[in-house]
Design an enzyme around this catalytic site. Structure first.
Site, PDB file in Angstrom:
ATOM      1  N   TRP A 102     -55.784  57.758 -64.846  1.00  0.00           N
ATOM      2  CA  TRP A 102     -55.676  57.027 -63.590  1.00  0.00           C
ATOM      3  C   TRP A 102     -56.231  55.609 -63.672  1.00  0.00           C
ATOM      4  CZ3 TRP A 102     -57.524  61.847 -64.510  1.00  0.00           C
ATOM      5  CH2 TRP A 102     -56.792  62.932 -64.000  1.00  0.00           C
ATOM      6  N   ASP A 103     -56.655  55.154 -64.844  1.00  0.00           N
ATOM      7  CA  ASP A 103     -57.291  53.847 -65.003  1.00  0.00           C
ATOM      8  C   ASP A 103     -58.544  53.757 -64.141  1.00  0.00           C
ATOM      9  OD1 ASP A 103     -57.711  51.281 -65.934  1.00  0.00           O
ATOM     10  OD2 ASP A 103     -56.451  50.353 -64.407  1.00  0.00           O
ATOM     11  N   ARG A 104     -59.352  54.810 -64.155  1.00  0.00           N
ATOM     12  CA  ARG A 104     -60.579  54.826 -63.370  1.00  0.00           C
ATOM     13  C   ARG A 104     -61.766  54.449 -64.256  1.00  0.00           C
ATOM     14  NH1 ARG A 104     -59.490  59.692 -58.959  1.00  0.00           N
ATOM     15  NH2 ARG A 104     -58.452  58.309 -57.507  1.00  0.00           N
ATOM     16  N   ASP A 105     -61.605  53.298 -64.883  1.00  0.00           N
ATOM     17  CA  ASP A 105     -62.679  52.778 -65.725  1.00  0.00           C
ATOM     18  C   ASP A 105     -63.885  52.402 -64.868  1.00  0.00           C
ATOM     19  OD1 ASP A 105     -61.676  50.551 -64.439  1.00  0.00           O
ATOM     20  OD2 ASP A 105     -60.506  49.924 -66.154  1.00  0.00           O
ATOM     21  N   LYS A 130     -64.810  53.424 -59.279  1.00  0.00           N
ATOM     22  CA  LYS A 130     -63.583  53.283 -58.495  1.00  0.00           C
ATOM     23  C   LYS A 130     -63.353  54.485 -57.584  1.00  0.00           C
ATOM     24  CE  LYS A 130     -60.838  50.273 -61.540  1.00  0.00           C
ATOM     25  NZ  LYS A 130     -59.590  50.170 -62.327  1.00  0.00           N
TER      26      LYS A 130
END
Length: 425
Positions: A102-105, A130
């Protein structure tokens, strides 16, 4: 890749390679680092007394296609890593998302604060995410100060990926209280509200951590996150944390590379068709918007809030920002807009923040959240203010860069605006 240099000589002292974490000595001639490992694109924080530097990491690209990831990459994805300042060796690590699709860096700088506990001060580190969770850890060991539980999450993808069975949830969180429902769809007119309801029904959505899909998945909180790079600010004497959570949904749609029209332009921005070079799947990322360009979900979309670090309870939470610079005719509706600008807190108990879709720098009473003042900016204030006392005048000033932001669509500019802080008579 994290590198440490001697500030006097410029010599490379050590390097931390997430693909080869135990080998921290400088590379010999002809040796190379491991390619495409989790990066760190935000600001690190150090505790010199403990001899540790804290590195928040991202995820290996492509974000939604994790098949090429190695065990080392999976280990350090979306992880707060504590490195020994002298050697670069890993002292502890804490992962916030498993097998991230999910690109939850971790975009926020971690914050150090000594928290008042039953047995005295506890040296803590706070990592906003995030997702909205605040991971509050003992910065000596990485052990949670407040509980973190592994919870089941939605499973299964339709594009050949696997999902982690559980994800870590913090007991201190600004994640949305409830999943979105069809009745939460909103619009400026009955027509676009109806279209949002239709779109909502067509998307895959099972709450937090709904996997991306070919049909399109609703991701909430979305790519802007609940907290992004602005992070939070802390008043250590009052033991209060100030932050500005956002609530915007995104749509993530997986697209076979072979099905993409060669004339469709892809890019590396935060929205649109993402190239995902080297993967069989591309992804189209878009905010969940109506046909007339308004968010499909009911406002508010942005808040300011304070958290009591002694009790770990929210003290107050108020919507923040108006539609003045984003609505037709400049109508300043107090809807609560997303913000992308960092906060600061003064010793006097005043928090300053800009970053909203309307062009203001605002001051808030940290104790109750009351808006004390706002100053107009000539462009978007998507930056963190600073404050200082002038040796020449003896006055305190707060300074805000008004440069705007392309992804937020605010007016671009190059103004540096200063305001003086005057005592009430």
């Amino acid at each position: 890749m994290i590198r440490a240099y001697d500030v006097r000589s410029g010599e490379l002292v050590w390097n931390f390679d997430p693909g080869n974490p135990d080998a921290t000595e400088p590379l010999a001639p002809g040796e190379t680092y491991v390619r495409s490992t989790p990066n760190s694109w935000t600001i690190a924080t150090a505790d010199e007394s403990l001899g540790l530097v804290y590195i928040p990491t991202g995820n290996q690209t492509p974000d939604q296609w994790a098949q090429p990831r190695t065990p080392e990459s999976e280990r350090f994805t979306d992880t707060l890593v504590a490195l020994d300042l002298a050697s670069g060796q890993v002292r502890w690590e804490f992962q916030t998302v498993h097998h991230d699709l999910w690109d939850r860096d971790l975009p926020s700088q971690p914050t150090l604060v000594d928290i008042d506990g039953p047995q005295g001060k506890v040296p803590a580190i706070i990592q906003p995410t995030k997702r909205g969770d605040l991971y509050i850890l003992d910065r000596r060991t990485g052990e949670p100060i407040v509980p973190v539980d592994e919870m089941p999450v939605p499973q299964g993808t339709d594009y050949g990926e696997f999902t982690a069975p559980t994800q870590p949830y913090s007991a201190v969180s600004y994640a949305p209280d409830e999943p979105l429902r069809e009745r939460d769809m909103w619009g400026g007119t009955p027509l676009d509200q109806m279209m949002c309801r239709i779109q909502f029904r067509q998307l895959r959505y099972e709450g937090d951590f709904t996997p991306p899909s070919e049909q399109g998945s609703l991701i909430y909180p979305g790519n802007v996150g609940t907290f992004n790079w602005p992070s939070v600010a802390v008043d250590p004497s009052r033991q209060l944390l100030f932050g500005a959570p956002n609530y915007l949904a995104f749509v993530s749609t997986m697209v076979k590379r072979s099905d993409v029209d060669p004339n469709e332009r892809s890019g590396g921005g935060e929205t649109g068709l993402q190239p995902n070079l080297g993967a069989p799947w591309m992804v189209r990322l878009e905010p969940f918007m109506s046909v007339i360009g308004l968010p499909c979900q009911t406002p508010p979309w942005g808040f300011v809030t304070a958290l009591d670090l002694r009790s770990m309870k929210k003290v107050w939470m108020h919507k923040n920002g108006t539609s003045r610079d984003s609505a037709p005719l400049g109508i300043p509706l107090p809807v609560g807009t997303p913000a992308l600008g960092g906060p600061i807190v003064t010793a006097g108990g005043v928090a300053f923040m800009s970053g909203t879709l309307d062009y203001y720098l605002r001051a808030y009473d940290l104790q109750n959240g009351k808006e004390l003042w706002k100053g107009r900016l000539p462009a978007g204030g998507q930056a963190t203010p600073m404050t200082y006392v002038s040796e020449k005048t003896g006055k305190q000033y707060v300074v805000q860069m008004a440069g705007g932001h392309g992804s937020f669509g605010t007016k671009l500019g190059d103004s540096l605006v200063a305001f003086s802080l005057e005592e009430e008579q």
